[in-house]
Design a protein around this motif. Structure first.
Motif, mmCIF file in Angstrom:
data_model
loop_
_atom_site.group_PDB
_atom_site.id
_atom_site.type_symbol
_atom_site.label_atom_id
_atom_site.label_comp_id
_atom_site.label_asym_id
_atom_site.label_seq_id
_atom_site.Cartn_x
_atom_site.Cartn_y
_atom_site.Cartn_z
ATOM 1 N N ILE A 156 12.110 1.694 0.756
ATOM 2 C CA ILE A 156 12.091 0.331 0.234
ATOM 3 C C ILE A 156 11.146 -0.540 1.055
ATOM 4 N N ALA A 157 11.237 -0.425 2.385
ATOM 5 C CA ALA A 157 10.373 -1.233 3.251
ATOM 6 C C ALA A 157 8.915 -0.835 3.083
ATOM 7 N N ALA A 158 8.641 0.468 2.982
ATOM 8 C CA ALA A 158 7.255 0.927 2.803
ATOM 9 C C ALA A 158 6.681 0.421 1.487
ATOM 10 N N ALA A 159 7.493 0.460 0.432
ATOM 11 C CA ALA A 159 7.031 -0.038 -0.868
ATOM 12 C C ALA A 159 6.763 -1.537 -0.812
ATOM 13 N N ALA A 160 7.663 -2.276 -0.161
ATOM 14 C CA ALA A 160 7.500 -3.735 -0.061
ATOM 15 C C ALA A 160 6.264 -4.095 0.747
ATOM 16 N N LEU A 161 6.053 -3.414 1.866
ATOM 17 C CA LEU A 161 4.910 -3.729 2.724
ATOM 18 C C LEU A 161 3.596 -3.331 2.042
ATOM 19 N N THR A 162 3.595 -2.201 1.356
ATOM 20 C CA THR A 162 2.391 -1.756 0.651
ATOM 21 C C THR A 162 1.974 -2.764 -0.416
ATOM 22 N N GLN A 163 2.918 -3.175 -1.258
ATOM 23 C CA GLN A 163 2.589 -4.139 -2.304
ATOM 24 C C GLN A 163 2.193 -5.491 -1.722
ATOM 25 N N THR A 164 2.829 -5.868 -0.621
ATOM 26 C CA THR A 164 2.497 -7.148 0.010
ATOM 27 C C THR A 164 1.051 -7.154 0.499
ATOM 28 N N ILE A 165 0.661 -6.108 1.231
ATOM 29 C CA ILE A 165 -0.699 -6.036 1.760
ATOM 30 C C ILE A 165 -1.717 -5.992 0.629
ATOM 31 N N GLU A 166 -1.430 -5.205 -0.408
ATOM 32 C CA GLU A 166 -2.371 -5.107 -1.525
ATOM 33 C C GLU A 166 -2.508 -6.450 -2.243
ATOM 34 N N LYS A 167 -1.403 -7.159 -2.399
ATOM 35 C CA LYS A 167 -1.438 -8.459 -3.071
ATOM 36 C C LYS A 167 -2.241 -9.476 -2.264
ATOM 37 N N LEU A 168 -2.051 -9.482 -0.945
ATOM 38 C CA LEU A 168 -2.701 -10.485 -0.103
ATOM 39 C C LEU A 168 -4.166 -10.180 0.175
ATOM 40 N N THR A 169 -4.533 -8.897 0.194
ATOM 41 C CA THR A 169 -5.889 -8.525 0.605
ATOM 42 C C THR A 169 -6.734 -7.916 -0.513
ATOM 43 N N GLY A 170 -6.093 -7.325 -1.497
ATOM 44 C CA GLY A 170 -6.842 -6.597 -2.519
ATOM 45 C C GLY A 170 -7.198 -5.193 -2.088
ATOM 46 N N PHE A 171 -6.787 -4.783 -0.876
ATOM 47 C CA PHE A 171 -7.080 -3.443 -0.380
ATOM 48 C C PHE A 171 -6.172 -2.416 -1.052
ATOM 49 N N GLU A 172 -6.630 -1.181 -1.086
ATOM 50 C CA GLU A 172 -5.827 -0.089 -1.617
ATOM 51 C C GLU A 172 -5.130 0.626 -0.465
ATOM 52 N N ILE A 173 -3.802 0.607 -0.472
ATOM 53 C CA ILE A 173 -3.004 1.167 0.614
ATOM 54 C C ILE A 173 -2.319 2.447 0.150
ATOM 55 N N GLY A 174 -2.306 3.454 1.005
ATOM 56 C CA GLY A 174 -1.617 4.703 0.716
ATOM 57 C C GLY A 174 -0.454 4.903 1.665
ATOM 58 N N ILE A 175 0.538 5.675 1.233
ATOM 59 C CA ILE A 175 1.711 5.951 2.060
ATOM 60 C C ILE A 175 1.760 7.436 2.389
ATOM 61 N N LYS A 176 1.838 7.735 3.671
ATOM 62 C CA LYS A 176 2.073 9.102 4.111
ATOM 63 C C LYS A 176 3.566 9.252 4.371
ATOM 64 N N TRP A 177 4.165 10.244 3.729
ATOM 65 C CA TRP A 177 5.592 10.466 3.901
ATOM 66 C C TRP A 177 5.929 10.596 5.385
ATOM 67 N N VAL A 178 6.863 9.901 5.936
ATOM 68 C CA VAL A 178 7.747 9.101 5.102
ATOM 69 C C VAL A 178 7.561 7.600 5.359
ATOM 70 N N ASN A 179 6.900 7.253 6.464
ATOM 71 C CA ASN A 179 6.960 5.843 6.882
ATOM 72 C C ASN A 179 5.648 5.255 7.374
ATOM 73 N N ASP A 180 4.525 5.892 7.095
ATOM 74 C CA ASP A 180 3.243 5.408 7.601
ATOM 75 C C ASP A 180 2.372 4.893 6.458
ATOM 76 N N LEU A 181 1.704 3.759 6.684
ATOM 77 C CA LEU A 181 0.784 3.190 5.706
ATOM 78 C C LEU A 181 -0.647 3.399 6.186
ATOM 79 N N TYR A 182 -1.528 3.754 5.244
ATOM 80 C CA TYR A 182 -2.912 4.067 5.574
ATOM 81 C C TYR A 182 -3.872 3.195 4.776
ATOM 82 N N PHE A 183 -4.995 2.876 5.420
ATOM 83 C CA PHE A 183 -6.095 2.164 4.777
ATOM 84 C C PHE A 183 -7.392 2.796 5.259
ATOM 85 N N ASN A 184 -8.261 3.152 4.329
ATOM 86 C CA ASN A 184 -9.504 3.845 4.672
ATOM 87 C C ASN A 184 -9.248 5.099 5.502
ATOM 88 N N GLN A 185 -8.197 5.827 5.116
ATOM 89 C CA GLN A 185 -7.827 7.103 5.733
ATOM 90 C C GLN A 185 -7.404 6.981 7.188
#
Length: 324
Positions: A156-185
């Protein structure tokens, strides 16, 4: 022209020591000419705290607890917010406060630090959290439910943080199981969730959701052995969002997902996962096993198909992608 060059060098120096008091003697040593003039001109466009003995550079205006409280009151009406300059680890300190009953409220408690000296990730790993401009916070949510009723807080937290960052920045964020967020690999955020216990009843009485985000960093501030996989959202001086914006949007979105009976977090998480369908490897009983990640369960477990077509379900642990 010389003044512009000197001002740029001074700003770069201050950025490298963001939120740290720099003595006037040190600055004079590095910038013996026109220091007062340079600081005066920089203060017109940047947040500087200048005293007779020290100078502190802030990448953004200091956090305002009243502003944060006001912006969170609809979703978190009874939240307490505590902001500290330096802590060992927001999760560690918050857990200690709960266990010692320094926090006795039945309402949420948010602990924010500008810098952590001993940030923690999953499996006891260190989370580097003393870079130029990061967000480090832990949210305590008290509740009374049995262990099998616990929501999938990490997802839930990963989904919330991912959508938040994408909404605020326009960047494309990926999630690596289970709890890490990635940008530009490269990893730019991590989430650590830990349950808390009532020591008298030995029952789970709450959850701590720890979140760390690398907003911006100079390459040399990232440890050499992590530079190939650790990154930040922005280059220093080019941040388009503030920590205050990130905190309020993230926590408000987190509240919405936590209270959504349709489990809206699940398709968000799966959509942003970059491990599904990929060949992965993991350790089990001292051996390295490879397989294909085929499904993430609603509770966070990862279903993996092995080469012999049998399946295994991973509850937690570190996985490596064969190609990423």
């Amino acid at each position: 022209m010389q003044v512009l060059v000197m001002k740029k060098k001074l700003l770069n120096y201050l950025m490298h020591h963001a939120r740290q008091p720099i003595s006037s003697a040190t600055l004079i040593k590095h910038f013996p000419e026109k220091l007062s003039l340079l600081l005066e001109e920089l203060s017109e466009d940047h947040s500087l705290e200048i005293t007779q003995d020290t100078v502190i550079y802030y990448p953004e205006p200091p956090l305002s607890i009243p502003n944060l409280t006001n912006q969170l009151q609809n979703k978190w009406p009874m939240i307490t917010i505590d902001h500290q300059a330096i802590l060992s680890s927001t999760n560690t300190v918050l857990k200690q406060m709960i266990q010692s009953k320094e926090i006795t409220s039945e309402h949420p408690y948010l602990l924010i630090a500008d810098k952590q000296t001993n940030g923690r990730g999953r499996l006891g790993r260190q989370f580097v959290s003393d870079i130029y401009n990061g967000l480090y916070l832990s949210l305590y949510i008290p509740f009374n439910v049995s262990s099998h009723e616990l929501p999938a807080f990490t997802l839930i937290a990963a989904a919330a943080l991912t959508q938040t960052i994408e909404k605020l920045t326009g960047f494309e964020i990926g999630i690596k199981w289970v709890n890490d967020l990635y940008f530009n690999q490269k990893k730019i955020a991590g989430i650590l969730t830990e349950t808390t216990l009532d020591l008298e009843t030995n029952q789970i009485n709450g959850i701590i959701i720890g979140t760390g985000v690398n907003l911006s960093a100079f390459p040399e501030q990232i440890p050499v052995d992590l530079q190939h996989k650790m990154g930040a959202l922005f280059e220093p001086g080019h941040e388009s969002i503030t920590r205050e914006e990130l905190i309020t949007n993230y926590l408000n979105h987190l509240s919405s997902l936590l209270n959504d009976p349709s489990k809206a977090y699940y398709p968000i998480y799966c959509k942003h996962s970059f491990v599904l369908g990929k060949e992965i490897s993991f350790q089990k009983n001292g051996k390295t096993i490879t397989g294909q990640a085929v499904k993430i369960m609603e509770d966070g477990r990862l279903l993996v198909t092995l080469p012999d077509l049998s399946t295994i379900t991973l509850l937690a642990g570190e996985i490596s992608l064969q190609s990423y």
